[in-house]
Motif scaffolding. Structure first.
Motif, short mmCIF file in Angstrom:
data_model
loop_
_atom_site.label_atom_id
_atom_site.label_comp_id
_atom_site.label_asym_id
_atom_site.label_seq_id
_atom_site.Cartn_x
_atom_site.Cartn_y
_atom_site.Cartn_z
N ALA A 9 0.83 -1.20 0.00
CA ALA A 9 0.00 0.00 0.00
C ALA A 9 0.87 1.26 0.00
CB ALA A 9 -0.93 -0.01 1.21
N ARG A 10 1.94 1.25 0.79
CA ARG A 10 2.83 2.41 0.83
C ARG A 10 3.53 2.62 -0.51
NH1 ARG A 10 5.84 1.54 6.72
NH2 ARG A 10 4.25 2.58 7.99
N ALA A 11 3.99 1.52 -1.12
CA ALA A 11 4.66 1.62 -2.42
C ALA A 11 3.69 2.13 -3.49
CB ALA A 11 5.23 0.27 -2.81
N ALA A 12 2.44 1.64 -3.46
CA ALA A 12 1.46 2.09 -4.43
C ALA A 12 1.16 3.57 -4.27
CB ALA A 12 0.17 1.27 -4.29
N HIS A 13 1.09 4.03 -3.01
CA HIS A 13 0.86 5.46 -2.76
C HIS A 13 2.01 6.29 -3.30
CE1 HIS A 13 -0.31 8.76 0.40
NE2 HIS A 13 -0.58 9.10 -0.84
N LEU A 14 3.25 5.84 -3.10
CA LEU A 14 4.39 6.55 -3.64
C LEU A 14 4.35 6.59 -5.17
CD1 LEU A 14 7.29 5.28 -1.35
CD2 LEU A 14 6.39 7.62 -1.47
N LEU A 15 3.95 5.48 -5.79
CA LEU A 15 3.83 5.45 -7.25
C LEU A 15 2.85 6.50 -7.74
CD1 LEU A 15 3.80 1.71 -8.42
CD2 LEU A 15 5.39 3.52 -9.12
N ARG A 16 1.70 6.60 -7.07
CA ARG A 16 0.70 7.59 -7.47
C ARG A 16 1.24 9.01 -7.31
NH1 ARG A 16 -2.94 3.74 -5.14
NH2 ARG A 16 -2.82 4.77 -3.10
N LEU A 17 1.98 9.25 -6.23
CA LEU A 17 2.54 10.58 -6.02
C LEU A 17 3.59 10.93 -7.08
CD1 LEU A 17 2.94 10.49 -2.13
CD2 LEU A 17 1.30 11.87 -3.44
N VAL A 18 4.41 9.95 -7.44
CA VAL A 18 5.44 10.19 -8.46
C VAL A 18 4.79 10.46 -9.82
CG1 VAL A 18 7.31 9.12 -9.78
CG2 VAL A 18 7.25 8.90 -7.29
N THR A 19 3.80 9.66 -10.19
CA THR A 19 3.16 9.88 -11.49
C THR A 19 2.39 11.19 -11.51
OG1 THR A 19 1.25 8.54 -10.81
CG2 THR A 19 3.00 7.42 -12.01
N ALA A 20 1.81 11.59 -10.37
CA ALA A 20 1.08 12.87 -10.31
C ALA A 20 2.02 14.05 -10.55
CB ALA A 20 0.38 13.01 -8.97
N ALA A 21 3.29 13.90 -10.18
CA ALA A 21 4.25 14.99 -10.37
C ALA A 21 4.67 15.13 -11.83
CB ALA A 21 5.49 14.75 -9.50
N GLY A 22 4.42 14.09 -12.64
CA GLY A 22 4.70 14.17 -14.08
C GLY A 22 6.18 14.26 -14.40
#
Length: 254
Positions: A9-22
């Motif tokens: 869950a933590r890794a998935a959250h980080l992935l979403r944050l990284v992709t949101a930054a573009g």
């Protein structure tokens, strides 16, 4: 809890944050803060994701970016979930007709993610929304439109899970006030965001439905306040609803 669930869950959250930054990337200290993790934990998870090709790190700036493996996964998933190919001309038509910036967003859990942006011809534009940007449901006009057409028990459950929206997005997003906007949106047919994210930047959103009637996507418009007032607001709303209905019909016929 299944062993390893928290780490996933933590890794998935980080992935979403990284992709949101573009393509600008994001620093590990910011990722740790947004994910409510210690910096060493965030760095350890990011390093593991990098080893799998899911994120990458710019050695010159130290900022984290989406990795090449995400692109490969995305091309496979697109065959099932991507509607941009059938929606892009409708989004473009909406931008041409209104002269404002038009968008297609998709619901992902408790958020919306912008998939498509088309700018209209009016020279003053709002840059609140662009491809990859995420907002909680009920914050941007697209997410408010989707939230308004969910079953009442789902709306209640969402507001219970996110009673702290006002802390991040302002008092207008307190549960009672958000419930009022949900009711207004459902009665009107489309959502209105009167500059609640960025002062002076207004938005309209209309839900787009699956074949079974679930609000899974939304079309939206953004622009400066004086372009979204009086009779023009109602005209924009009618145009937006017509395009949303067209896209819902097209998706249902796929």
């Amino acid at each position: 809890m299944v062993p390893g669930t928290q780490a996933i869950a933590r890794a998935a959250h980080l992935l979403r944050l990284v992709t949101a930054a573009g393509t600008d990337g994001v620093a590990v200290v910011d990722l740790a803060r947004r994910a409510d993790l210690t910096r060493p934990t965030a760095h350890r998870l990011l390093s593991a994701l990098r080893q799998e090709g899911l994120v990458d790190r710019d050695e010159a700036t130290g900022r984290w970016l989406p990795g090449p493996e995400l692109y490969l996964m995305g091309t496979v998933a697109a065959s099932r979930f991507d509607v941009t190919t059938v929606a892009r001309d409708i989004v473009r038509s909406l931008a041409v007709r209104t002269e404002e910036s038009a968008f297609l967003s998709v619901r992902r859990g408790d958020e919306t993610v912008c998939l498509v942006r088309e700018d209209g011809s009016f020279p003053i534009r709002s840059f609140v929304l662009s491809e990859g940007v995420r907002f909680p449901l009920g914050v941007a006009s697209a997410g408010l439109a989707i939230l308004a057409f969910l079953p009442p028990d789902e709306v209640d459950a969402y507001l219970d899970r996110h009673a702290d929206l006002a802390e991040q997005w302002g008092a207008a997003h307190a549960p009672a006030r958000l419930r009022t906007r949900v009711a207004d949106t459902k009665a009107r047919g489309y959502a209105v965001n009167p500059g609640l994210i960025v002062e002076g930047s207004w938005g309209l959103g209309a839900a787009v439905f699956t074949r079974t009637g679930e609000p899974q996507w939304a079309l939206s418009l953004t622009g400066v306040e004086f372009r979204f007032s009086g009779e023009r607001l109602a005209e924009l709303g009618r145009t937006l609803l017509a395009h949303a209905h067209q896209l819902s019909t097209r998706i249902a016929g796929r």
